[in-house]
Design an enzyme around this catalytic site. Structure first.
Site, mmCIF file in Angstrom:
data_model
loop_
_atom_site.group_PDB
_atom_site.id
_atom_site.type_symbol
_atom_site.label_atom_id
_atom_site.label_comp_id
_atom_site.label_asym_id
_atom_site.label_seq_id
_atom_site.Cartn_x
_atom_site.Cartn_y
_atom_site.Cartn_z
ATOM 1 N N HIS A 186 0.820 -1.202 0.000
ATOM 2 C CA HIS A 186 0.000 0.000 0.000
ATOM 3 C C HIS A 186 0.859 1.258 0.000
ATOM 4 C CE1 HIS A 186 -3.951 -1.922 1.613
ATOM 5 N NE2 HIS A 186 -3.948 -1.829 0.310
ATOM 6 N N ARG A 288 -10.831 -0.337 -10.942
ATOM 7 C CA ARG A 288 -11.084 -1.261 -9.832
ATOM 8 C C ARG A 288 -12.439 -0.908 -9.221
ATOM 9 N NH1 ARG A 288 -5.896 0.938 -8.733
ATOM 10 N NH2 ARG A 288 -4.164 -0.497 -9.145
ATOM 11 N N GLU A 415 -3.301 -13.350 -14.748
ATOM 12 C CA GLU A 415 -2.659 -13.227 -13.436
ATOM 13 C C GLU A 415 -2.161 -14.585 -12.933
ATOM 14 O OE1 GLU A 415 -5.286 -10.089 -11.077
ATOM 15 O OE2 GLU A 415 -6.487 -11.495 -12.264
ATOM 16 N N ASN A 438 1.381 -7.845 -11.002
ATOM 17 C CA ASN A 438 1.618 -8.038 -9.566
ATOM 18 C C ASN A 438 1.272 -9.472 -9.154
ATOM 19 O OD1 ASN A 438 1.942 -5.296 -9.854
ATOM 20 N ND2 ASN A 438 0.150 -4.731 -8.667
ATOM 21 N N ASP A 439 0.044 -9.880 -9.447
ATOM 22 C CA ASP A 439 -0.368 -11.236 -9.096
ATOM 23 C C ASP A 439 0.326 -12.276 -9.954
ATOM 24 O OD1 ASP A 439 -2.073 -11.450 -6.846
ATOM 25 O OD2 ASP A 439 -3.689 -10.479 -7.945
ATOM 26 N N ARG A 449 3.274 -11.078 -2.614
ATOM 27 C CA ARG A 449 3.558 -9.742 -3.123
ATOM 28 C C ARG A 449 3.693 -8.699 -2.028
ATOM 29 N NH1 ARG A 449 -2.081 -7.997 -6.051
ATOM 30 N NH2 ARG A 449 -1.279 -5.901 -5.752
ATOM 31 N N CYS A 486 -1.707 -3.895 -17.003
ATOM 32 C CA CYS A 486 -2.293 -2.952 -16.048
ATOM 33 C C CYS A 486 -1.682 -3.103 -14.659
ATOM 34 C CB CYS A 486 -3.807 -3.121 -15.965
ATOM 35 S SG CYS A 486 -4.352 -4.724 -15.339
#
Length: 556
Positions: A186, A288, A415, A438-439, A449, A486
Site C-alpha cells: 500500500h 477497480r 494473473e 503483480n499477481d 507480493r 495494467c
C-alpha cells in the site's frame, strides 16, 4: 565517506536531504487485572476508542482522496471488525484492561493472518497501525507518526502505515525509505500517487543516523549515504533532465517512430479521475470496482448505486477506452456475503471470478449496472474478469456478459501462469487480455507480493515473468486481438519500453507515472524496444535484465 545501499525503487524521482526517523511504536500495555465490576466500563472505553480511531481514519481518507481514501476506509473497517470487538470484550470480561484486551485480541488476529499462508502479511502493517492507534488513545499518549519538522527531510521507517503515507506533505517529506515492504505494498502505491520518491525493502534502513544526509533515487532503488558533491550534482542534473523531458512531453503514447502505445490510467473510483485526466491519460486501463463493495462487507451495493458510480468515470473519458474489472474479492479483500471465512489459503482459493461464478446474482447485477451506466455515452467500454485460469473460466464470463445484455468487449486478466501458457485458447472466448503483473509475479514465483523478504522475486524485470508476458502478447497478435498491461510493471518507464518491445499493445498505470512513461517511450523506436526486450529475456536475473535493456537503449 560516501556509501551506497540498494533497496527496491518504487516511486520515481530523486530526493536529497537529512534523515528523520518515524516515531517509535506504542509500547505493550501492562498485563494487569481489573475487578469484575469494572468490566462494563472498560468495554465501553474500548468501543469508544475503536469508533474514534475508525472515524479518524475515514476523515484522513476524505482529506487524502483517491487511492488513499479506499485504503484508509478498509483500515477503518478493520478497526470495527465485529469478531475482533467481540474478542476484546471477552478478554475484558475475564479481567483484562481495555488496552491490554485490544493488544492481545489484535495479536491473536495477527497470528491467524500468518497462518493463512502469509498471503495477508502485507496487511499486518495496516493491522498493527490500527492496534497502535486504539491502544494510544486508551493510554492517553500521542500516536507515533511522521516527525515534526520545519525543514524538509527524508523520512526513514521500518514500514509506513497507509494512514501516515496518505497525508505526507511533499513540501516537507522529500522522499522516504523503509526497511520492509515491497513494490506492490500500500505504501508503495500511495507514494507513486503522491509523486514522492521512495525506496522500500532496504536492509538496515533504520540504522541510518538521525540527521545524516542521504540521496534517494526512487527509480533505481539506490540510496547514497553522505553523497559526495559530484554525486549530488550528477543526481540533481539527472532529476532536472527528467523534469524538462516531462514538461516537453504531451499527447498520445508512442515510440519515436510513431508506433502507438495508448497510455491509460489505473483508477480506484471517481476520486481518481481528475488526476488521470490532468496527466493526459487516454482512457482507463484498470477501473477497480472494489471501492463500492468495501463500504459494507455484509451485502452487495444496489444496482442504482453502482450505475451512478460507474457513469461518473465513463463520462470523464468521452471517445476514450475504459476497461472495467469486475469485483475482485477474496484473499486480502474478503467480503462477508461473498468469500468463505475458513479457507486455509485464501490466495489459492475461491477469489476473483471464482467467487462471482459461485454467486451469479452479484455478477449479473454488476454487469447490468455497467450496461446501464454506458447507455448513451460515446465511450469504448470493455469489461474483464480477474483470476481467469483457463478457457472454461473465460467462456463462463463471456456468457454472463452476453446474458446481461452488455454491449462491450469482454476480456480476461492474465494473473495466473496457466492463463499465459494457454492464452490462445482463452482468446477463443474473449476479445482482449490484460496482464496483472503483480499477481502474475506472485503466482509465478510462489512469492507473496506483500512480503519484503521475497521482494527480489516480485521484481517485474524477472526474465521468467517477461517470458509469460511475451507468450500472452504473441498469442494476442496471432489472434488479431489486444494485450495490455495494467500491473505496476507498466509504471516503470524503462520497463514500459521493454513491454512495448514484447508486443504489449497498451500500458495502464497510476496517473503520476504517465508523464514519465510517455517521455521515455517517445525517445526510442519500436525496433530499439524490441532489441531491449530480447536482451532482457536473454538475461538470468532481474538486475541483469534491467542492465541489458538499458545498455541496448543507451546504444552501448
Amino acid at each position: 565517506m560516501e556509501t551506497t545501499l540498494r533497496g527496491v525503487g518504487v516511486s520515481h524521482g530523486v530526493a536529497i536531504g537529512e534523515v528523520r526517523h518515524m516515531g517509535t511504536a506504542v509500547l505493550e500495555p501492562p498485563a494487569k487485572q481489573i475487578p469484575t465490576e469494572e468490566a462494563e466500563r472498560e468495554q465501553g472505553r474500548a468501543r469508544q476508542a475503536v469508533e474514534a480511531v475508525a472515524a479518524d481514519l475515514i476523515a484522513r481518507g476524505n482529506l487524502a482522496g483517491g487511492e488513499a481514501q479506499h485504503v484508509l476506509e478498509a483500515q477503518a473497517m478493520m478497526a470495527q471488525d465485529p469478531e475482533l470487538m467481540a474478542d476484546v470484550e471477552r478478554r475484558i470480561a475475564v479481567g483484562s484492561t481495555a488496552e491490554r484486551a485490544v493488544y492481545d485480541a489484535f495479536a491473536s488476529y495477527r497470528a491467524l493472518l500468518a497462518g493463512a499462508g502469509e498471503y495477508l502479511a502485507g496487511r499486518v502493517a495496516d493491522l498493527d497501525d490500527v492496534r497502535n492507534r486504539i491502544v494510544a488513545r486508551l493510554l492517553g499518549v500521542p500516536m507515533p507518526g511522521v516527525p515534526d519538522s520545519d525543514e524538509p527531510y527524508v523520512l526513514i521507517a521500518r514500514d509506513l502505515a497507509p494512514a501516515d503515507t496518505a497525508l505526507l506533505d511533499p513540501a516537507l517529506v522529500l522522499g522516504f525509505v523503509t526497511e520492509e515492504g515491497g513494490p506492490t505494498s500500500h505504501s508503495a502505491i500511495l507514494a507513486r500517487a503522491l509523486g514522492v520518491p521512495a525506496v522500500v525493502a532496504l536492509p538496515g534502513a533504520c540504522e541510518l543516523a538521525e540527521g545524516a544526509v542521504i540521496a534517494v533515487d526512487g527509480s533505481t532503488g539506490d540510496v547514497f549515504v553522505d553523497p559526495s558533491p559530484e554525486k549530488r550534482a550528477a543526481l540533481e542534473a539527472a532529476a532536472a533532465e527528467r523534469k524538462a523531458a516531462l514538461a516537453a512531453s504531451s499527447g498520445p503514447g508512442a515510440t519515436s517512430d510513431g508506433h502507438k502505445v495508448p497510455l491509460l490510467a489505473n483508477v480506484g473510483g471517481p476520486a481518481d479521475v481528475p488526476a488521470a485526466v490532468e496527466a493526459g491519460a487516454e482512457g482507463v486501463g484498470l477501473f477497480r470496482t472494489e471501492f463500492l463493495f468495501l463500504d459494507d462487507s455484509s451485502q452487495a451495493p444496489s444496482e442504482e448505486k453502482q450505475v451512478e458510480a460507474y457513469r461518473k468515470v465513463l463520462e470523464a473519458f468521452p471517445e476514450g477506452r475504459v476497461v472495467v474489472r469486475v469485483l475482485d474479492a477474496g484473499a486480502d479483500k474478503p467480503l462477508d456475503f461473498l468469500t468463505p471465512a475458513d479457507e486455509p489459503n485464501p490466495a489459492l482459493g475461491v477469489r476473483g471470478l471464482r467467487s462471482l461464478l459461485e454467486h451469479p446474482e452479484v455478477l449479473r447485477t454488476q454487469l447490468t449496472a455497467l450496461a446501464k451506466a454506458a447507455e448513451g455515452l460515446p465511450v469504448y467500454l470493455e469489461v474483464m474478469a480477474p483470476m481467469v485460469a483457463d478457457r472454461a473460466d473465460a467462456k463462463d464470463f463471456a456468457d454472463a456478459c452476453r446474458e446481461a445484455g452488455l454491449q462491450a468487449k469482454f476480456g480476461a486478466m492474465v494473473e495466473i501462469p496457466s492463463a499465459a501458457l494457454r492464452a490462445r485458447s482463452i482468446l477463443q472466448e474473449v476479445e482482449f487480455l490484460s496482464l496483472g503483473t503483480n499477481d502474475l509475479a506472485q503466482y509465478t514465483f510462489a512469492a507473496d507480493r506483500q512480503v519484503g523478504a521475497v521482494s527480489r522475486l516480485q521484481d517485474p524485470w524477472q526474465p521468467a515473468l517477461l517470458d509469460l508476458v511475451a507468450l500472452s502478447a504473441d498469442a494476442a497478435r496471432a489472434e488479431g486481438k489486444s494485450c495490455g498491461v495494467c500491473g505496476e510493471a507498466a509504471s516503470d518507464p524503462l520497463l514500459a519500453c521493454v513491454l512495448t518491445g514484447l508486443g504489449v499493445t497498451s500500458l495502464s498505470m497510476g496517473a503520476a507515472s504517465i508523464p514519465y512513461v510517455r517521455a521515455t517511450l517517445g525517445k526510442y523506436t519500436l525496433a530499439q524496444c524490441e532489441r531491449a526486450a530480447s536482451a532482457a529475456r536473454a538475461s538470468d536475473s532481474a538486475e541483469e535484465a534491467r542492465k541489458a535493456a538499458q545498455a541496448v537503449l543507451s546504444g552501448e
